[in-house]
Scaffold this motif. Structure first.
Motif, PDB file in Angstrom:
ATOM      1  N   ASP A 256      -2.714 -12.445 -20.498  1.00  0.00           N
ATOM      2  CA  ASP A 256      -2.926 -12.433 -22.096  1.00  0.00           C
ATOM      3  C   ASP A 256      -4.660 -12.996 -21.747  1.00  0.00           C
ATOM      4  OD1 ASP A 256      -3.489 -12.064 -24.535  1.00  0.00           O
ATOM      5  OD2 ASP A 256      -1.411 -13.029 -24.903  1.00  0.00           O
ATOM      6  N   HIS A 257      -5.512 -12.783 -21.158  1.00  0.00           N
ATOM      7  CA  HIS A 257      -7.159 -13.561 -21.474  1.00  0.00           C
ATOM      8  C   HIS A 257      -7.490 -13.385 -23.145  1.00  0.00           C
ATOM      9  CE1 HIS A 257      -8.225 -13.481 -17.225  1.00  0.00           C
ATOM     10  NE2 HIS A 257      -7.451 -12.310 -17.259  1.00  0.00           N
ATOM     11  N   LYS A 258      -6.994 -12.276 -23.957  1.00  0.00           N
ATOM     12  CA  LYS A 258      -6.958 -12.336 -24.974  1.00  0.00           C
ATOM     13  C   LYS A 258      -7.022 -13.434 -25.553  1.00  0.00           C
ATOM     14  CE  LYS A 258      -6.242  -9.600 -29.333  1.00  0.00           C
ATOM     15  NZ  LYS A 258      -5.722  -8.895 -30.178  1.00  0.00           N
ATOM     16  N   ALA A 259      -5.537 -14.162 -25.863  1.00  0.00           N
ATOM     17  CA  ALA A 259      -5.239 -15.458 -25.825  1.00  0.00           C
ATOM     18  C   ALA A 259      -6.155 -16.482 -25.947  1.00  0.00           C
ATOM     19  CB  ALA A 259      -3.777 -15.693 -25.513  1.00  0.00           C
ATOM     20  N   ILE A 260      -6.572 -16.694 -24.022  1.00  0.00           N
ATOM     21  CA  ILE A 260      -7.438 -17.624 -24.273  1.00  0.00           C
ATOM     22  C   ILE A 260      -8.599 -17.340 -25.460  1.00  0.00           C
ATOM     23  CG2 ILE A 260      -8.876 -19.104 -22.851  1.00  0.00           C
ATOM     24  CD1 ILE A 260      -6.444 -17.698 -20.538  1.00  0.00           C
ATOM     25  N   SER A 261      -9.487 -15.986 -25.078  1.00  0.00           N
ATOM     26  CA  SER A 261     -10.327 -16.592 -26.576  1.00  0.00           C
ATOM     27  C   SER A 261     -10.527 -16.648 -27.614  1.00  0.00           C
ATOM     28  CB  SER A 261     -11.293 -14.704 -26.182  1.00  0.00           C
ATOM     29  OG  SER A 261     -10.896 -14.638 -24.763  1.00  0.00           O
ATOM     30  N   GLU A 262      -9.000 -16.289 -27.701  1.00  0.00           N
ATOM     31  CA  GLU A 262      -8.813 -16.509 -29.321  1.00  0.00           C
ATOM     32  C   GLU A 262      -8.722 -17.821 -29.577  1.00  0.00           C
ATOM     33  OE1 GLU A 262      -5.052 -14.569 -29.976  1.00  0.00           O
ATOM     34  OE2 GLU A 262      -5.733 -12.857 -31.102  1.00  0.00           O
ATOM     35  N   TYR A 263      -7.841 -18.819 -28.326  1.00  0.00           N
ATOM     36  CA  TYR A 263      -8.081 -20.349 -29.170  1.00  0.00           C
ATOM     37  C   TYR A 263      -9.932 -20.457 -29.096  1.00  0.00           C
ATOM     38  CZ  TYR A 263      -7.277 -25.238 -28.598  1.00  0.00           C
ATOM     39  OH  TYR A 263      -7.456 -26.231 -28.991  1.00  0.00           O
ATOM     40  N   HIS A 264     -10.092 -20.672 -28.266  1.00  0.00           N
ATOM     41  CA  HIS A 264     -11.829 -20.674 -27.250  1.00  0.00           C
ATOM     42  C   HIS A 264     -12.601 -20.551 -29.031  1.00  0.00           C
ATOM     43  CE1 HIS A 264     -16.092 -20.817 -26.317  1.00  0.00           C
ATOM     44  NE2 HIS A 264     -15.547 -21.771 -25.464  1.00  0.00           N
ATOM     45  N   LEU A 265     -11.795 -19.322 -29.564  1.00  0.00           N
ATOM     46  CA  LEU A 265     -12.580 -19.152 -31.213  1.00  0.00           C
ATOM     47  C   LEU A 265     -12.212 -19.918 -31.869  1.00  0.00           C
ATOM     48  CD1 LEU A 265     -15.077 -17.835 -32.938  1.00  0.00           C
ATOM     49  CD2 LEU A 265     -12.616 -15.750 -33.035  1.00  0.00           C
ATOM     50  N   LEU A 266     -11.549 -20.039 -31.908  1.00  0.00           N
ATOM     51  CA  LEU A 266     -10.634 -20.952 -33.049  1.00  0.00           C
ATOM     52  C   LEU A 266     -10.683 -22.202 -33.057  1.00  0.00           C
ATOM     53  CD1 LEU A 266      -7.891 -21.255 -35.148  1.00  0.00           C
ATOM     54  CD2 LEU A 266      -6.526 -21.539 -33.728  1.00  0.00           C
ATOM     55  N   TRP A 267     -10.843 -22.954 -31.832  1.00  0.00           N
ATOM     56  CA  TRP A 267     -11.421 -24.594 -31.721  1.00  0.00           C
ATOM     57  C   TRP A 267     -12.635 -24.550 -32.060  1.00  0.00           C
ATOM     58  CZ3 TRP A 267     -11.818 -26.922 -25.987  1.00  0.00           C
ATOM     59  CH2 TRP A 267     -12.164 -27.706 -25.949  1.00  0.00           C
ATOM     60  N   CYS A 268     -13.448 -23.498 -31.770  1.00  0.00           N
ATOM     61  CA  CYS A 268     -14.870 -23.689 -32.328  1.00  0.00           C
ATOM     62  C   CYS A 268     -15.379 -23.551 -33.602  1.00  0.00           C
ATOM     63  CB  CYS A 268     -15.941 -22.451 -31.674  1.00  0.00           C
ATOM     64  SG  CYS A 268     -17.637 -22.548 -32.580  1.00  0.00           S
ATOM     65  N   LEU A 269     -14.228 -23.329 -34.629  1.00  0.00           N
ATOM     66  CA  LEU A 269     -14.104 -22.335 -35.770  1.00  0.00           C
ATOM     67  C   LEU A 269     -13.524 -24.404 -36.789  1.00  0.00           C
ATOM     68  CD1 LEU A 269     -13.154 -18.250 -36.244  1.00  0.00           C
ATOM     69  CD2 LEU A 269     -15.368 -19.931 -36.931  1.00  0.00           C
ATOM     70  N   ARG A 270     -12.570 -24.592 -35.967  1.00  0.00           N
ATOM     71  CA  ARG A 270     -12.076 -25.381 -36.417  1.00  0.00           C
ATOM     72  C   ARG A 270     -13.032 -26.359 -36.367  1.00  0.00           C
ATOM     73  NH1 ARG A 270      -5.656 -25.134 -35.171  1.00  0.00           N
ATOM     74  NH2 ARG A 270      -6.636 -25.934 -32.973  1.00  0.00           N
ATOM     75  N   TYR A 271     -13.911 -26.916 -35.335  1.00  0.00           N
ATOM     76  CA  TYR A 271     -14.277 -27.945 -35.106  1.00  0.00           C
ATOM     77  C   TYR A 271     -15.575 -27.734 -36.529  1.00  0.00           C
ATOM     78  CZ  TYR A 271     -17.485 -31.778 -33.367  1.00  0.00           C
ATOM     79  OH  TYR A 271     -19.171 -32.412 -33.491  1.00  0.00           O
ATOM     80  N   HIS A 272     -16.164 -26.405 -36.276  1.00  0.00           N
ATOM     81  CA  HIS A 272     -16.996 -26.418 -37.708  1.00  0.00           C
ATOM     82  C   HIS A 272     -16.972 -27.267 -39.185  1.00  0.00           C
ATOM     83  CE1 HIS A 272     -20.873 -24.824 -39.577  1.00  0.00           C
ATOM     84  NE2 HIS A 272     -19.810 -24.533 -40.446  1.00  0.00           N
ATOM     85  N   PHE A 273     -15.625 -26.112 -39.282  1.00  0.00           N
ATOM     86  CA  PHE A 273     -15.031 -26.849 -40.536  1.00  0.00           C
ATOM     87  C   PHE A 273     -14.725 -29.085 -40.468  1.00  0.00           C
ATOM     88  CE2 PHE A 273     -15.262 -21.835 -40.778  1.00  0.00           C
ATOM     89  CZ  PHE A 273     -15.772 -21.957 -42.239  1.00  0.00           C
ATOM     90  N   SER A 274     -14.098 -29.449 -39.497  1.00  0.00           N
ATOM     91  CA  SER A 274     -13.694 -29.976 -39.278  1.00  0.00           C
ATOM     92  C   SER A 274     -14.853 -31.305 -40.061  1.00  0.00           C
ATOM     93  CB  SER A 274     -13.119 -30.557 -38.695  1.00  0.00           C
ATOM     94  OG  SER A 274     -13.895 -30.864 -37.114  1.00  0.00           O
TER      95      SER A 274
END
Length: 243
Positions: free
Chosen positions: A92-110
Motif C-alpha cells: 500500500d504505497h498510498k498509505a506511506i504517501s498519506e503519512y508523509h503528507l500528514l507528518w509534513c502538515l502536522r509539523y507545520h501546524f505544531s
C-alpha cells in the motif's frame, strides 16, 4: 489565544501533547530509551527519550484530528513499516504517501499555531464552560463560542483535513523504494517537508518516485552517508538517530 490547556482533571482524556511524528517510529531510533538529537543550527547534540517535547506540539489540533483523522493514517503506515521489517514488499504505497503528507502538515501546524477563528460573524450565542467544550470535542464536535468564534485548534483541524485532500494528487503515481543498510545507520529529520524521502528505522530508508526500478535495494556505507547528508539538509531544527 491559540494554545489552551485542558481542564485540571481532563475528564474526557483530551490529548495534551500531540506528536507531529509517530512515537512508534521515533522509538525505533532509541537505544536503551535514548535518542541522539543534533541541532541543525549549531550542531550541538544531546541525548533524550522518545517522549521529548521537541517531537510534539502544544494541543495544536483538535481531538478529532488526533484520533479520527491521524490515527487511521498512522495505523496503515505502521502496517507497511512492519511488512518492510519482516522482509515483505510494500502493498500500500498510498498509505506511506498519506503519512508523509500528514507528518509534513502536522509539523507545520505544531510550529505555527492557528489563532481563534471567526466561523460566523457576530453570531448571537454565548460560550460553554470548558468541560462542556471538552465533552463536545471528545465527540468530534466543534463548540462555537460567543460571537461565532472557534478555538484555533479546530481551525487547524479543518485546514489539515482540507490540505490532505487538496495535496493528495501530488503523490499520484508515486511508489516508495525500500533502501536497506547492513552497515552504517540512517538518521531521521524532524521533518522532510516536500522531499519524498524518510528514514523509518536506523536500517531502513524510503525513497518516493514515479520511476522506481528496484523495489528494494541495499545501500553501501557511502550511499547511507549521502542519504544522511540529505536528511540533514532537509531537517528544519534538528535531526536524530541512534548514534
Amino acid at each position: 489565544m491559540s494554545f489552551e490547556q485542558t481542564s485540571e482533571n481532563n475528564p474526557y482524556n483530551i490529548t495534551k501533547r500531540q506528536h507531529y511524528h509517530m512515537q512508534a517510529i521515533i522509538k525505533k531510533f532509541a537505544v536503551s530509551d535514548q535518542i541522539k538529537i543534533t541541532s541543525k543550527s549549531d550542531k550541538k547534540t544531546r541525548f533524550t527519550n522518545p517522549s521529548d517535547q521537541c517531537f510534539m506540539g502544544r494541543r495544536t489540533w483538535s481531538e478529532e484530528c488526533e484520533t479520527h483523522l491521524s490515527h487511521p493514517i498512522e495505523k496503515k503506515f505502521l502496517a507497511q513499516v512492519r511488512r518492510i521489517e519482516n522482509s515483505q514488499s510494500i502493498c500500500d504505497h498510498k498509505a506511506i504517501s498519506e503519512y508523509h503528507l500528514l507528518w509534513c502538515l502536522r509539523y507545520h501546524f505544531s510550529k505555527n499555531e492557528v489563532e481563534d477563528f471567526d466561523l460566523y460573524k457576530d453570531f448571537p450565542c454565548g460560550s460553554l464552560d470548558q468541560e462542556t467544550e471538552e465533552l463536545l470535542e471528545s465527540w468530534g464536535k466543534v463548540p462555537v463560542r460567543a460571537g461565532g468564534k472557534i478555538a484555533g485548534r479546530f481551525k487547524a483541524t479543518l485546514d489539515i483535513t482540507e490540505l490532505l485532500s487538496r495535496n493528495e494528487h501530488a503523490y499520484k503515481g508515486f511508489k516508495w523504494q525500500v533502501v536497506n543498510s547492513s552497515g552504517a545507520n540512517f538518521i531521521s529529520a524532524d521533518c522532510y517537508g516536500e522531499k519524498l524521502i524518510m528514514a523509518v528505522t536506523p536500517k531502513i530508508f524510503l525513497i518516493g518516485g514515479e520511476d522506481i526500478k528496484e523495489k528494494v535495494r541495499l545501500a553501501t556505507d557511502d550511499e547511507a552517508k549521502e542519504l544522511n547528508e540529505t536528511t540533514i539538509e532537509c531537517s528544519r531544527e534538528f535531526y536524530f538517530g541512534s548514534t
